[in-house]
Write a protein that holds these residues in place. Sequence first.
Motif, mmCIF file in Angstrom:
data_model
loop_
_atom_site.group_PDB
_atom_site.id
_atom_site.type_symbol
_atom_site.label_atom_id
_atom_site.label_comp_id
_atom_site.label_asym_id
_atom_site.label_seq_id
_atom_site.Cartn_x
_atom_site.Cartn_y
_atom_site.Cartn_z
ATOM 1 N N MET A 22 12.046 -7.365 -8.659
ATOM 2 C CA MET A 22 11.767 -8.348 -7.596
ATOM 3 C C MET A 22 10.392 -8.097 -6.985
ATOM 4 S SD MET A 22 15.313 -9.111 -5.540
ATOM 5 C CE MET A 22 15.815 -7.422 -5.248
ATOM 6 N N GLN A 23 10.093 -6.836 -6.714
ATOM 7 C CA GLN A 23 8.802 -6.501 -6.116
ATOM 8 C C GLN A 23 7.666 -6.883 -7.066
ATOM 9 O OE1 GLN A 23 7.842 -2.323 -5.349
ATOM 10 N NE2 GLN A 23 7.045 -2.909 -3.345
ATOM 11 N N GLN A 24 7.813 -6.583 -8.338
ATOM 12 C CA GLN A 24 6.774 -6.908 -9.306
ATOM 13 C C GLN A 24 6.602 -8.418 -9.454
ATOM 14 O OE1 GLN A 24 5.112 -4.159 -9.299
ATOM 15 N NE2 GLN A 24 4.878 -3.958 -11.486
ATOM 16 N N ALA A 25 7.716 -9.155 -9.458
ATOM 17 C CA ALA A 25 7.619 -10.618 -9.549
ATOM 18 C C ALA A 25 6.879 -11.170 -8.328
ATOM 19 C CB ALA A 25 9.015 -11.236 -9.659
ATOM 20 N N ALA A 26 7.181 -10.626 -7.157
ATOM 21 C CA ALA A 26 6.481 -11.067 -5.946
ATOM 22 C C ALA A 26 4.993 -10.751 -6.039
ATOM 23 C CB ALA A 26 7.097 -10.395 -4.713
ATOM 24 N N PHE A 27 4.656 -9.551 -6.520
ATOM 25 C CA PHE A 27 3.243 -9.184 -6.687
ATOM 26 C C PHE A 27 2.552 -10.129 -7.653
ATOM 27 C CE2 PHE A 27 3.937 -4.375 -5.754
ATOM 28 C CZ PHE A 27 3.990 -4.641 -4.399
ATOM 29 N N ALA A 28 3.235 -10.464 -8.746
ATOM 30 C CA ALA A 28 2.645 -11.350 -9.753
ATOM 31 C C ALA A 28 2.319 -12.725 -9.174
ATOM 32 C CB ALA A 28 3.585 -11.486 -10.950
ATOM 33 N N MET A 29 3.033 -13.115 -8.124
ATOM 34 C CA MET A 29 2.791 -14.410 -7.488
ATOM 35 C C MET A 29 1.856 -14.284 -6.279
ATOM 36 S SD MET A 29 6.463 -16.328 -7.779
ATOM 37 C CE MET A 29 7.536 -14.946 -7.479
ATOM 38 N N GLY A 30 1.289 -13.094 -6.085
ATOM 39 C CA GLY A 30 0.317 -12.915 -5.016
ATOM 40 C C GLY A 30 0.881 -12.428 -3.691
ATOM 41 N N PHE A 31 2.144 -12.040 -3.662
ATOM 42 C CA PHE A 31 2.750 -11.543 -2.423
ATOM 43 C C PHE A 31 2.677 -10.030 -2.387
ATOM 44 C CE2 PHE A 31 4.703 -15.681 -2.989
ATOM 45 C CZ PHE A 31 4.517 -16.223 -1.723
ATOM 46 N N GLY A 32 2.941 -9.495 -1.221
ATOM 47 C CA GLY A 32 3.050 -8.059 -1.049
ATOM 48 C C GLY A 32 4.499 -7.705 -0.792
ATOM 49 N N GLY A 33 4.785 -6.435 -0.921
ATOM 50 C CA GLY A 33 6.144 -5.992 -0.661
ATOM 51 C C GLY A 33 6.207 -4.487 -0.551
ATOM 52 N N ILE A 34 7.281 -4.022 0.041
ATOM 53 C CA ILE A 34 7.525 -2.588 0.123
ATOM 54 C C ILE A 34 9.033 -2.351 0.090
ATOM 55 C CG2 ILE A 34 7.423 -2.563 2.668
ATOM 56 C CD1 ILE A 34 6.120 0.269 2.354
ATOM 57 N N TRP A 35 9.423 -1.368 -0.682
ATOM 58 C CA TRP A 35 10.816 -0.968 -0.819
ATOM 59 C C TRP A 35 11.035 0.153 0.173
ATOM 60 C CZ3 TRP A 35 12.812 0.697 -6.320
ATOM 61 C CH2 TRP A 35 14.130 1.139 -6.247
ATOM 62 N N ARG A 36 11.850 -0.100 1.182
ATOM 63 C CA ARG A 36 12.095 0.898 2.217
ATOM 64 C C ARG A 36 13.522 1.429 2.105
ATOM 65 N NH1 ARG A 36 8.110 0.936 6.111
ATOM 66 N NH2 ARG A 36 6.769 -0.901 6.206
ATOM 67 N N THR A 37 13.642 2.722 2.336
ATOM 68 C CA THR A 37 14.978 3.323 2.403
ATOM 69 C C THR A 37 15.146 3.847 3.825
ATOM 70 O OG1 THR A 37 14.106 5.367 1.455
ATOM 71 C CG2 THR A 37 15.180 3.823 -0.058
ATOM 72 N N GLY A 38 15.125 5.128 4.015
ATOM 73 C CA GLY A 38 15.222 5.685 5.355
ATOM 74 C C GLY A 38 16.628 5.655 5.910
ATOM 75 N N SER A 39 16.703 5.875 7.216
ATOM 76 C CA SER A 39 17.996 6.093 7.856
ATOM 77 C C SER A 39 18.946 4.906 7.738
ATOM 78 C CB SER A 39 17.804 6.470 9.322
ATOM 79 O OG SER A 39 17.121 5.463 10.013
ATOM 80 N N TYR A 40 18.437 3.693 7.678
ATOM 81 C CA TYR A 40 19.347 2.546 7.637
ATOM 82 C C TYR A 40 19.830 2.231 6.222
ATOM 83 C CZ TYR A 40 17.986 2.469 12.412
ATOM 84 O OH TYR A 40 17.752 2.857 13.699
ATOM 85 N N ALA A 41 19.265 2.868 5.237
ATOM 86 C CA ALA A 41 19.821 2.780 3.885
ATOM 87 C C ALA A 41 20.881 3.862 3.701
ATOM 88 C CB ALA A 41 18.724 2.932 2.840
ATOM 89 N N HIS A 42 20.708 4.972 4.406
ATOM 90 C CA HIS A 42 21.608 6.115 4.227
ATOM 91 C C HIS A 42 22.662 6.228 5.320
ATOM 92 C CE1 HIS A 42 18.900 7.196 1.056
ATOM 93 N NE2 HIS A 42 17.890 7.242 1.903
ATOM 94 N N ASN A 43 22.571 5.422 6.338
ATOM 95 C CA ASN A 43 23.527 5.471 7.435
ATOM 96 C C ASN A 43 24.849 4.845 6.963
ATOM 97 O OD1 ASN A 43 25.052 4.571 9.757
ATOM 98 N ND2 ASN A 43 23.236 4.926 11.001
ATOM 99 N N PRO A 44 25.940 5.623 6.945
ATOM 100 C CA PRO A 44 27.212 5.075 6.438
ATOM 101 C C PRO A 44 27.734 3.902 7.260
ATOM 102 C CG PRO A 44 27.558 7.197 7.516
ATOM 103 C CD PRO A 44 26.070 6.987 7.437
ATOM 104 N N HIS A 45 27.323 3.808 8.513
ATOM 105 C CA HIS A 45 27.788 2.705 9.358
ATOM 106 C C HIS A 45 27.182 1.368 8.932
ATOM 107 C CE1 HIS A 45 29.707 5.709 11.784
ATOM 108 N NE2 HIS A 45 28.549 6.348 11.914
ATOM 109 N N MET A 46 26.019 1.400 8.288
ATOM 110 C CA MET A 46 25.427 0.152 7.797
ATOM 111 C C MET A 46 26.321 -0.480 6.743
ATOM 112 S SD MET A 46 22.805 -1.007 9.379
ATOM 113 C CE MET A 46 22.363 -2.316 8.252
ATOM 114 N N LYS A 47 26.984 0.349 5.937
ATOM 115 C CA LYS A 47 27.920 -0.199 4.944
ATOM 116 C C LYS A 47 29.022 -0.988 5.638
ATOM 117 C CE LYS A 47 27.561 3.397 1.424
ATOM 118 N NZ LYS A 47 28.346 4.311 0.589
#
Length: 187
Positions: free
Chosen positions: A121-146
């Motif tokens: 997805m990120q590469q497809a967005a870049f190919a169309m001229g967009f920017g992007g960033i894949w973020r993890t951090g506490s809200y990816a690892h916080n069990p309550h987010m699930k």
Amino acid sequence: MDALELLTTRSSSPRLQAPAPSAEQWQTIQKAAVRVPDHAGLQPWQFIVFDDEVSLNALGELYAKAALMEDANVDDAVVEKAKTLPHRAPMVIACIAKYVEHPKVPRIEQIATVSCSVMAMQQAAFAMGFGGIWRTGSYAHNPHMKTLLNLAAEDEIVGYLYLGSAMGDIAIKPQKPIDTCFVKYQP
């Protein structure tokens, strides 16, 4: 941009602004996401899209709630900052590995499939001229987010893909050394 240039110059864009991909561009990004290697065709993915003021605010509230659920004594500044985090881009995609029990496809492989989807997805967005960033951090690892996203315990939040238009030029990071990580097998 050709495919090799795209792959060899990939860099994240942490500062994003509107516009996000259009509906047509978003369809192309979605097609890239589900075109990745997928052993046994399990399709172990789910993508939750936040792409307007209402949904980005809701994601910020979920982050804040998760922070409070993790630590009831969390500093108010952390809670307030959590509410603003989704607004770092006009589109945020929560990327989830939905584990499917299978005798030949272990959990780690299913997570790898979803990780490939995020990269696609990120590469497809870049190919169309967009920017992007894949973020993890506490809200990816916080069990309550699930829980807050109505996910199953065995599901995994692989990260959040932030997409939009880069603010300024995307700085291409220097090439990482390859001579130390690729070694020829010597029996």
